[in-house]
Structure formats: C-alpha cells, structure tokens
Write an enzyme that holds these catalytic residues in place. Structure first.
Site, PDB file in Angstrom:
ATOM      1  N   THR A 294      13.815   5.257  10.041  1.00  0.00           N
ATOM      2  CA  THR A 294      14.668   4.116  10.403  1.00  0.00           C
ATOM      3  C   THR A 294      14.146   2.845   9.739  1.00  0.00           C
ATOM      4  OG1 THR A 294      15.117   5.181  12.501  1.00  0.00           O
ATOM      5  CG2 THR A 294      15.608   2.826  12.360  1.00  0.00           C
TER       6      THR A 294
ATOM      7  N   SER B 213       5.120  -7.061  -1.624  1.00  0.00           N
ATOM      8  CA  SER B 213       4.874  -7.070  -0.188  1.00  0.00           C
ATOM      9  C   SER B 213       5.189  -8.459   0.375  1.00  0.00           C
ATOM     10  CB  SER B 213       3.391  -6.740   0.045  1.00  0.00           C
ATOM     11  OG  SER B 213       3.114  -6.679   1.420  1.00  0.00           O
ATOM     12  N   ALA B 214       5.976  -8.498   1.465  1.00  0.00           N
ATOM     13  CA  ALA B 214       6.502  -9.782   1.953  1.00  0.00           C
ATOM     14  C   ALA B 214       5.412 -10.728   2.451  1.00  0.00           C
ATOM     15  CB  ALA B 214       7.504  -9.521   3.080  1.00  0.00           C
ATOM     16  N   HIS B 215       4.327 -10.176   3.018  1.00  0.00           N
ATOM     17  CA  HIS B 215       3.347 -11.088   3.638  1.00  0.00           C
ATOM     18  C   HIS B 215       2.508 -11.848   2.615  1.00  0.00           C
ATOM     19  CE1 HIS B 215      -0.614  -8.849   3.497  1.00  0.00           C
ATOM     20  NE2 HIS B 215       0.190  -7.839   3.251  1.00  0.00           N
TER      21      HIS B 215
ATOM     22  N   GLN C 189       0.813  -9.587  -6.046  1.00  0.00           N
ATOM     23  CA  GLN C 189       0.342 -10.985  -6.071  1.00  0.00           C
ATOM     24  C   GLN C 189       1.223 -11.869  -6.942  1.00  0.00           C
ATOM     25  OE1 GLN C 189      -1.818 -12.357  -4.163  1.00  0.00           O
ATOM     26  NE2 GLN C 189      -2.965 -10.623  -3.353  1.00  0.00           N
TER      27      GLN C 189
ATOM     28  N   THR D 273       0.849  -1.202   0.000  1.00  0.00           N
ATOM     29  CA  THR D 273       0.000   0.000   0.000  1.00  0.00           C
ATOM     30  C   THR D 273       0.880   1.245   0.000  1.00  0.00           C
ATOM     31  OG1 THR D 273      -1.806  -1.144   1.121  1.00  0.00           O
ATOM     32  CG2 THR D 273      -1.772   1.260   1.296  1.00  0.00           C
TER      33      THR D 273
ATOM     34  N   CYS E  83      -8.850  -5.644   1.585  1.00  0.00           N
ATOM     35  CA  CYS E  83      -8.912  -4.204   1.814  1.00  0.00           C
ATOM     36  C   CYS E  83     -10.285  -3.642   1.515  1.00  0.00           C
ATOM     37  CB  CYS E  83      -7.877  -3.485   0.969  1.00  0.00           C
ATOM     38  SG  CYS E  83      -6.240  -4.094   1.308  1.00  0.00           S
TER      39      CYS E  83
HETATM   40  N1  PMP Z   1      -1.773  -4.807  -4.221  1.00  0.00           N
HETATM   41  C1  PMP Z   1      -2.352  -6.005  -4.321  1.00  0.00           C
HETATM   42  C2  PMP Z   1      -2.605  -6.583  -5.687  1.00  0.00           C
HETATM   43  C3  PMP Z   1      -2.724  -6.698  -3.171  1.00  0.00           C
HETATM   44  O1  PMP Z   1      -3.319  -7.893  -3.274  1.00  0.00           O
HETATM   45  C4  PMP Z   1      -2.476  -6.118  -1.900  1.00  0.00           C
HETATM   46  C5  PMP Z   1      -2.863  -6.825  -0.611  1.00  0.00           C
HETATM   47  N2  PMP Z   1      -4.223  -7.156  -0.499  1.00  0.00           N
HETATM   48  C6  PMP Z   1      -1.860  -4.860  -1.846  1.00  0.00           C
HETATM   49  C7  PMP Z   1      -1.524  -4.244  -3.029  1.00  0.00           C
HETATM   50  C8  PMP Z   1      -1.578  -4.174  -0.534  1.00  0.00           C
HETATM   51  O2  PMP Z   1      -0.508  -4.802   0.117  1.00  0.00           O
HETATM   52  P1  PMP Z   1      -0.157  -4.518   1.641  1.00  0.00           P
HETATM   53  O3  PMP Z   1      -1.080  -5.365   2.440  1.00  0.00           O
HETATM   54  O4  PMP Z   1       1.276  -4.955   1.766  1.00  0.00           O
HETATM   55  O5  PMP Z   1      -0.321  -3.067   1.891  1.00  0.00           O
END
Ligand code: PMP
Length: 376
Positions: A233, A195-197, A175, A72, A321
């Site tokens: 940081t 994004s790592a998660h 993704q 994000t 989201c």
């Molecule tokens: N872009 C896409 C295509 C996503 O699937 C997501 C997560 N749902 C995000 C952006 C946002 O990632 P983050 O949770 O790391 O902010």
C-alpha cells in the site's frame, strides 16, 4: 543557548507548507489507493497527481516513477533488480553511500565481480577512467550525482554517453535532487534514487526513477501496486509531502543555492582565519555548496563532535548511516586524504532554513571549541 543544526545532509527540517499539504491526506484522503470505492479513488487521485508532478519536476514519465520508503530502499531495489543472476561484472565509484556500497558487496558475495573506480583527490571520478575499467561482461555501473560527505558532483551524463549500450548506470541522486537542475531524460541513467527528507520533505518516502525500457526484478512480492515493481500500500501522504517539498525546492532553487553559498563562504572564511590550521576535503569549487568538510589536524573527530554538540553545534563525521562506527570515512580514504586529516574530519552541512546570524554564531562556537581542544 540555542542549538544550531548544521547537519542538513543527514536530514532536514520539514517545511510547514509541506506538512500542511500532507495533513488533509492523512486525515481525509485516508483510503487505500487500491480500493475501488470513493475513499480509495480519492487517495488514488492524490497519489497519481503526486506521481505526475514528480515526473514533470524531474523530466521523467509518470510510469517511470516508483515511490519507495527512502533512498536506501531505492538503491537496493535498483542494484539487486538490475543485475540479474551472476556471473557478471559490476563497477562503482569508491565514494558511494553505504546504501549503494552495501548491496554491491552483497552482490559480489553471490558471485559477481566488483571493481571500484579511482577518484581524484577531490573525490571525482574522471569520465575517461570508466572506459578503461569496462569489461565485456560489465552489467552495471553505480555512480552517484553528488557526494554526501564532500558535495563533489560526478560527471554522470558524460559517463553515460561513453557507456556501451549493454551497461546500465544507477545514479544515487539523493544529495542532489532539489538542489541542482535534474533531468532524468537528459542524464540517461537507467535508474535514479532520491529521498524526500533530504530536501525538507518527510522521512520514510523516496523514489526510484526507472527508465521505461529497463526491466527490474522486484525485491518484494505481493500486490500489483506500482506495476508490481514495488508492491505494498502506497504511503499517499508521504508521496504528497515529497512532491510538495520537491516543487518548492525546484522553484526556489536559485535563491536557495545563492543563500547556501553565502552561508558556506561565511563559515569557511571565519573558521579558516580563526581556527587555522584547517584543511578542506573535497572540491574547492564546483561542488554542492551545502557541504563543507573540514579537517582540524591534531584533533580527533569524535571528541570534536561531542564538544561541538555541548557547545550547541550539531554536525557529523561522515554519513549518518556510518556514524555509528568509529572508522574513518571510506569516502575520504578513497580520495587519499592523509591519516591525521582523515581522523579529524568533520562535515558541516547547510540548508535553506538557516540564517546568516545562525551560521555566524556557529562559526564563533567552532572556533572557540577548536581553540580549547587544541590547548588540551
Ligand atoms: N544516498 C545518499 C547519498 C545519502 O546521503 C543517503 C542518506 N544519508 C541515502 C542514500 C539514504 O537515504 P535514506 O535515508 O532515504 O534511506
């Protein structure tokens, strides 16, 4: 009854190996990487090693890697940072994630003209449609690599090749990273988010790749960290976790993909056979196998999700989201999915940590819940 997690596009479990890589950084290499003393130098070493390894894994240069708090932030940093001041023209696919669509709406509010491209019924932007939508004052095009709701893969490299030199492309690869071979250099995008998660790394860390020749206006102002592009940081342990997870994902990519493809086939075939009628939203082939978006005509997605949760299957409708809103998915709407299918669409998303037995059991539970709800 063990709950089964089929929501890997929302987030993924942290792999034990990733946690083991992060732990000593949190406890021992805790220094501030900006400090000149040995504690700081040790943290800086860990951070810069992570940056170099990320760059090598994604075929970018280390100074093109900016660590952020997640995709994000990366998407906001790229979109606001690349556009400059209005007036000007922006283009985007209509299937972008809210963290791309939201900043674009905000940019439009401040005076940019914004046009959305059309997509095929499978959710794919035809590469030649982009040329037709360009204007002399177009500055930026936002086109994701793989869609979070359908798994559709966009022809990003092909689109970049057709763009005039003044138009930059921002690619949200959240993704796709760790799931498909990814070369920042070959893709040609100005900026790229991940994004790592989403690939079994920790939450709270992501990255923005920023092509060396592209100037970015920072969103936050402060210290000189990361070349002033993202002051603050750095979260060293999270960056180490990100690179460890990405390294595993890249090394195991083919095996993971084959495994997830098997799981998807298993789930789709059983649900199609035993819970008909079922409609598949998104590409029948060629998309990311992690995602299976299905509509169950006659049912309401929210009721279905709740019943599935009670039956021990965790999945979602749309992106996490936007799941707070009960509005039907804008992604499926843009694809022209008809109303009854739109209202009954559920996303199952898979990952390498799932077993065939779990997915088989999940399919059994889905079939039972759908049958019960259809009986009323
Ligand atoms: N872009 C896409 C295509 C996503 O699937 C997501 C997560 N749902 C995000 C952006 C946002 O990632 P983050 O949770 O790391 O902010």
């Amino acid at each position: 009854m063990e709950p089964i997690y089929l929501d890997h596009n929302a987030t993924t479990p942290l792999l034990p190996a990733v946690w083991e890589a992060m732990r000593p950084v949190l406890t021992d290499a805790f220094g501030n990487p900006a400090s000149a003393h040995r504690f700081g130098r040790r943290a800086r070493q860990a951070l810069e090693d992570a940056r170099e390894r990320v760059a090598a894994l994604l075929d970018a240069a280390p100074d093109e890697v900016v660590f952020t708090s997640g995709a994000t932030e990366s998407n906001n940093l790229a979109l606001f940072g690349l556009c400059g001041d209005p007036p000007g023209h922006l283009l985007a696919s209509p299937v972008e994630h809210p963290s791309v669509a939201g900043p674009l709406v905000e940019l439009a509010r401040t005076g940019f003209a914004l046009d959305l491209l059309s997509v095929s019924p499978e959710g794919i932007v035809p590469a030649d449609a982009v040329s037709e939508s360009l204007r002399p004052d177009t500055r930026l095009l936002a086109l994701m690599l793989a869609n979070h709701e359908t798994g559709a893969v966009q022809p990003v490299a092909e689109v970049v090749r057709r763009l005039p030199p003044g138009v930059r492309l921002h690619c949200d690869a959240t993704q796709a990273a760790g799931k498909v071979p990814l070369s920042f250099r070959a893709l040609g995008a100005a900026t790229l988010s991940a994004s790592a998660h989403k690939f079994n790394g920790p939450k709270g860390v992501g990255l923005l790749l920023l092509r060396r020749d592209v100037r970015l206006r920072p969103r936050t102002h402060g210290g000189h960290q990361q070349g002033g592009r993202r002051p603050g940081t750095e979260a060293v342990a999270q960056a180490v976790g990100l690179v460890c997870a990405l390294d595993l994902a890249v090394r195991e990519m083919d095996a993971r993909r084959a495994h997830v493809e098997r799981l998807r086939r298993l789930l789709l075939e059983r649900v199609r056979k035993e819970a008909a009628p079922v409609a598949l939203n998104g590409p029948a082939a060629g998309g990311l196998p992690h995602t299976l978006n299905l509509s169950f005509p006659g049912l309401e997605a929210q009721a279905l999700l709740m019943a599935l949760d009670l039956a021990g299957v965790a999945c979602s409708a749309g992106s996490a989201c936007s799941s707070g809103s009960l509005l039907p998915s804008p992604v499926l709407r843009a694809m022209g999915v008809p109303e009854p299918l739109l209202r009954s669409a559920v996303r199952f998303s898979l990952g390498p940590t799932l077993t065939e037995a779990e997915v088989d059991e999940a399919a059994r539970r889905v079939v039972a819940v759908v049958a019960r709800l259809r009986r009323g």
